[in-house]
Design a protein around this motif. Structure first.
Motif, PDB file in Angstrom:
ATOM      1  N   CYS A  85       0.713  -1.149  -0.141  1.00  0.00           N
ATOM      2  CA  CYS A  85      -0.061   0.066  -0.067  1.00  0.00           C
ATOM      3  C   CYS A  85       1.000   1.352  -0.108  1.00  0.00           C
ATOM      4  O   CYS A  85       1.878   1.190   1.004  1.00  0.00           O
ATOM      5  N   MET A  86       0.647   2.059  -0.950  1.00  0.00           N
ATOM      6  CA  MET A  86       1.354   3.434  -1.272  1.00  0.00           C
ATOM      7  C   MET A  86       0.652   4.412  -0.605  1.00  0.00           C
ATOM      8  O   MET A  86      -0.473   4.756  -0.978  1.00  0.00           O
ATOM      9  N   VAL A  87       1.172   5.170   0.545  1.00  0.00           N
ATOM     10  CA  VAL A  87       0.431   6.449   0.698  1.00  0.00           C
ATOM     11  C   VAL A  87       1.275   7.736   0.364  1.00  0.00           C
ATOM     12  O   VAL A  87       2.397   7.575   0.818  1.00  0.00           O
ATOM     13  N   LEU A  88       0.540   8.748  -0.141  1.00  0.00           N
ATOM     14  CA  LEU A  88       1.090   9.935  -0.642  1.00  0.00           C
ATOM     15  C   LEU A  88       0.508  11.199   0.305  1.00  0.00           C
ATOM     16  O   LEU A  88      -0.617  11.031   0.383  1.00  0.00           O
ATOM     17  N   ALA A  89       1.095  12.061   0.940  1.00  0.00           N
ATOM     18  CA  ALA A  89       0.850  12.970   1.711  1.00  0.00           C
ATOM     19  C   ALA A  89       1.345  14.156   1.240  1.00  0.00           C
ATOM     20  O   ALA A  89       2.354  14.504   0.854  1.00  0.00           O
ATOM     21  N   SER A  90       0.527  15.213   1.922  1.00  0.00           N
ATOM     22  CA  SER A  90       0.910  16.851   1.448  1.00  0.00           C
ATOM     23  C   SER A  90       1.935  17.447   2.438  1.00  0.00           C
ATOM     24  O   SER A  90       2.419  18.404   1.886  1.00  0.00           O
ATOM     25  N   HIS A  91       1.942  16.745   3.429  1.00  0.00           N
ATOM     26  CA  HIS A  91       3.022  17.231   4.532  1.00  0.00           C
ATOM     27  C   HIS A  91       3.672  16.019   5.021  1.00  0.00           C
ATOM     28  O   HIS A  91       3.505  15.067   5.162  1.00  0.00           O
ATOM     29  N   LYS A  92       4.920  16.422   5.641  1.00  0.00           N
ATOM     30  CA  LYS A  92       5.871  15.519   6.336  1.00  0.00           C
ATOM     31  C   LYS A  92       4.834  14.991   7.473  1.00  0.00           C
ATOM     32  O   LYS A  92       4.180  15.735   8.291  1.00  0.00           O
ATOM     33  N   TYR A  93       5.210  13.868   8.041  1.00  0.00           N
ATOM     34  CA  TYR A  93       4.309  13.287   8.920  1.00  0.00           C
ATOM     35  C   TYR A  93       4.817  13.851  10.183  1.00  0.00           C
ATOM     36  O   TYR A  93       5.799  14.038  10.723  1.00  0.00           O
ATOM     37  N   ASP A  94       3.566  14.160  11.233  1.00  0.00           N
ATOM     38  CA  ASP A  94       3.882  14.913  12.558  1.00  0.00           C
ATOM     39  C   ASP A  94       2.876  13.963  13.349  1.00  0.00           C
ATOM     40  O   ASP A  94       1.716  14.402  13.317  1.00  0.00           O
ATOM     41  N   GLU A  95       3.188  13.245  14.412  1.00  0.00           N
ATOM     42  CA  GLU A  95       2.375  12.701  15.275  1.00  0.00           C
ATOM     43  C   GLU A  95       1.436  13.349  15.756  1.00  0.00           C
ATOM     44  O   GLU A  95       0.295  12.952  16.146  1.00  0.00           O
ATOM     45  N   GLN A  96       1.720  14.423  16.245  1.00  0.00           N
ATOM     46  CA  GLN A  96       0.838  15.432  17.136  1.00  0.00           C
ATOM     47  C   GLN A  96      -0.350  16.086  16.049  1.00  0.00           C
ATOM     48  O   GLN A  96      -1.527  16.520  16.659  1.00  0.00           O
ATOM     49  N   ASP A  97      -0.123  15.892  14.833  1.00  0.00           N
ATOM     50  CA  ASP A  97      -1.376  16.201  13.932  1.00  0.00           C
ATOM     51  C   ASP A  97      -2.322  15.015  13.703  1.00  0.00           C
ATOM     52  O   ASP A  97      -3.464  15.528  13.128  1.00  0.00           O
ATOM     53  N   TYR A  98      -2.305  13.938  14.498  1.00  0.00           N
ATOM     54  CA  TYR A  98      -3.081  12.851  14.326  1.00  0.00           C
ATOM     55  C   TYR A  98      -4.078  12.584  15.249  1.00  0.00           C
ATOM     56  O   TYR A  98      -3.742  12.648  16.619  1.00  0.00           O
ATOM     57  N   ILE A  99      -4.950  12.399  15.164  1.00  0.00           N
ATOM     58  CA  ILE A  99      -6.065  11.636  16.175  1.00  0.00           C
ATOM     59  C   ILE A  99      -5.932  10.337  16.308  1.00  0.00           C
ATOM     60  O   ILE A  99      -6.113   9.506  15.293  1.00  0.00           O
ATOM     61  N   HIS A 100      -5.452   9.502  17.502  1.00  0.00           N
ATOM     62  CA  HIS A 100      -5.145   8.261  17.458  1.00  0.00           C
ATOM     63  C   HIS A 100      -6.349   7.245  18.016  1.00  0.00           C
ATOM     64  O   HIS A 100      -6.025   6.032  17.911  1.00  0.00           O
ATOM     65  N   ASN A 101      -7.441   7.783  18.508  1.00  0.00           N
ATOM     66  CA  ASN A 101      -8.542   6.913  18.699  1.00  0.00           C
ATOM     67  C   ASN A 101     -10.030   7.197  18.395  1.00  0.00           C
ATOM     68  O   ASN A 101     -10.154   8.597  18.376  1.00  0.00           O
TER      69      ASN A 101
END
Length: 69
Positions: free
Chosen positions: A46-62
């Motif tokens: 599975c290939m994922v393309l994103a508009s920004h570099k990954y930042d864990e703070q930007d994500y909701i985890h539950n």
């Protein structure tokens, strides 16, 4: 990219499960859509393309926190 997998998309009201199994097709997921990936076939890629570099703070985890947002 290779193989197949399921993806469940949920906007907090409606939910839909898709099977991605064609390497020549992609899926755009807009912001604030909850997604679960699973049921990967052997050797699946599975290939994922994103508009920004990954930042864990930007994500909701539950899911419960997602629904509160």
């Amino acid at each position: 990219m290779n193989g197949s997998f399921q993806i469940r998309l949920d906007d907090g009201i409606d939910s839909k499960t898709l099977i991605l199994d064609r390497p020549n097709l992609g899926l755009y997921i807009c912001p604030m859509i909850w997604r679960d990936l699973g049921s990967f076939s052997k050797g699946a890629v599975c290939m994922v393309l994103a508009s920004h570099k990954y930042d864990e703070q930007d994500y909701i985890h539950n899911y419960e926190s997602y629904i509160e947002e």
